[in-house]
Design a protein around this motif. Sequence first.
Motif, short mmCIF file in Angstrom:
data_model
loop_
_atom_site.label_atom_id
_atom_site.label_comp_id
_atom_site.label_asym_id
_atom_site.label_seq_id
_atom_site.Cartn_x
_atom_site.Cartn_y
_atom_site.Cartn_z
N ILE A 122 31.36 59.51 43.79
CA ILE A 122 32.36 59.62 44.86
C ILE A 122 33.15 58.32 45.00
N LYS A 123 32.45 57.17 44.92
CA LYS A 123 33.13 55.87 45.00
C LYS A 123 34.14 55.72 43.87
N THR A 124 33.80 56.21 42.69
CA THR A 124 34.73 56.15 41.56
C THR A 124 35.97 57.01 41.83
N LEU A 125 35.76 58.21 42.38
CA LEU A 125 36.89 59.08 42.70
C LEU A 125 37.74 58.48 43.82
N GLU A 126 37.10 57.87 44.82
CA GLU A 126 37.84 57.20 45.90
C GLU A 126 38.66 56.05 45.34
N LEU A 127 38.06 55.27 44.46
CA LEU A 127 38.77 54.12 43.90
C LEU A 127 39.96 54.56 43.07
N LYS A 128 39.83 55.67 42.37
CA LYS A 128 40.97 56.21 41.62
C LYS A 128 42.12 56.50 42.57
N ASN A 129 41.83 57.09 43.73
CA ASN A 129 42.88 57.38 44.71
C ASN A 129 43.44 56.11 45.33
N ILE A 130 42.60 55.11 45.54
CA ILE A 130 43.06 53.83 46.09
C ILE A 130 44.01 53.15 45.12
N PHE A 131 43.75 53.25 43.82
CA PHE A 131 44.62 52.62 42.82
C PHE A 131 46.04 53.17 42.86
N THR A 132 46.22 54.38 43.35
CA THR A 132 47.56 54.94 43.43
C THR A 132 48.40 54.27 44.52
N GLN A 133 47.75 53.53 45.43
CA GLN A 133 48.46 52.87 46.53
C GLN A 133 49.05 51.52 46.12
N GLY A 134 48.73 51.03 44.94
CA GLY A 134 49.26 49.76 44.47
C GLY A 134 48.17 48.71 44.33
N ILE A 135 48.54 47.60 43.72
CA ILE A 135 47.56 46.56 43.40
C ILE A 135 47.05 45.83 44.64
N GLY A 136 47.92 45.53 45.58
CA GLY A 136 47.51 44.80 46.79
C GLY A 136 46.47 45.56 47.61
N PRO A 137 46.77 46.79 48.01
CA PRO A 137 45.77 47.56 48.76
C PRO A 137 44.48 47.81 47.96
N SER A 138 44.61 47.93 46.64
CA SER A 138 43.43 48.16 45.82
C SER A 138 42.50 46.95 45.86
N ILE A 139 43.05 45.76 45.64
CA ILE A 139 42.25 44.54 45.68
C ILE A 139 41.64 44.34 47.05
N SER A 140 42.42 44.57 48.07
CA SER A 140 41.93 44.43 49.44
C SER A 140 40.77 45.39 49.73
N ALA A 141 40.90 46.63 49.31
CA ALA A 141 39.85 47.64 49.53
C ALA A 141 38.58 47.28 48.77
N ILE A 142 38.73 46.78 47.54
CA ILE A 142 37.57 46.41 46.73
C ILE A 142 36.83 45.24 47.37
N ILE A 143 37.56 44.20 47.76
CA ILE A 143 36.93 43.02 48.38
C ILE A 143 36.27 43.40 49.70
N HIS A 144 36.96 44.19 50.49
CA HIS A 144 36.39 44.63 51.77
C HIS A 144 35.10 45.43 51.55
N SER A 145 35.12 46.31 50.56
CA SER A 145 33.95 47.13 50.27
C SER A 145 32.77 46.27 49.80
N ILE A 146 33.05 45.30 48.94
CA ILE A 146 31.98 44.43 48.43
C ILE A 146 31.37 43.62 49.57
N ASN A 147 32.19 43.22 50.52
CA ASN A 147 31.69 42.40 51.63
C ASN A 147 30.86 43.18 52.65
N ILE A 148 31.12 44.48 52.83
CA ILE A 148 30.44 45.17 53.93
C ILE A 148 29.59 46.38 53.53
N ASP A 149 29.84 46.99 52.37
CA ASP A 149 29.16 48.23 52.01
C ASP A 149 27.95 48.00 51.12
N ASP A 150 26.87 48.70 51.39
CA ASP A 150 25.73 48.67 50.48
C ASP A 150 26.10 49.35 49.16
#
Length: 191
Positions: free
Chosen positions: A51-79
């Motif tokens: 599911i995380k892989t499918l979510e990340l695929k959808n996040i990549f469609t929003q552009g590089i900035g939001p993608s990097i932000s979402a990845i860093i945010h996820s690494i900082n707070i999600d198990d």
Amino acid sequence: MPGHKPQKESFFTRNEWFIILAFIIVGNIFITIFMHYESTIYYWDLSNYWIKTLELKNIFTQGIGPSISAIIHSINIDDYNYFGALILMPFQYIFGFSRTAHIHGIFNMFVVPATITIAYITKFLVKKFYHNWKPSYLTIPIIATVARPLLLSPSLAGYVDAGGIIFTGAAIFLYFKHGLDGRVSIYIRMG
């Protein structure tokens, strides 16, 4: 020849690379057969990284900035964060986002490098302490690594945990290569 540098020899011989390639081919055939006959209901824990892989695929469609932000945010707070999914993305984009492709991705992007890491450490230690190495010895760490239910079973279930072996193996290798001097001791603590 002046100015000609001798080519650095690979740590693995041609025969050993052949053994590794055979392992990769047989492993992928096994996964294809396993996934064909599998009849599991993927409850949230087994499907989470998929599911995380499918979510990340959808996040990549929003552009590089939001993608990097979402990845860093996820690494900082999600198990269960996007880091494992990020490593799987090139494989998933090439082979698709099906469950079978996801399990193949886990095998090829996590289990294979983890197994090569263990084989590399094994060869390094045998050569360092026993000075006696034969290419056929490489099959021992490969079989021992993959035959362990603690590695293969979670990978077939969809977990990316085998990737941790790569970092732990790197720390172990650095320890045996350099000892515990200041440059390496931080890697031991991280591993």
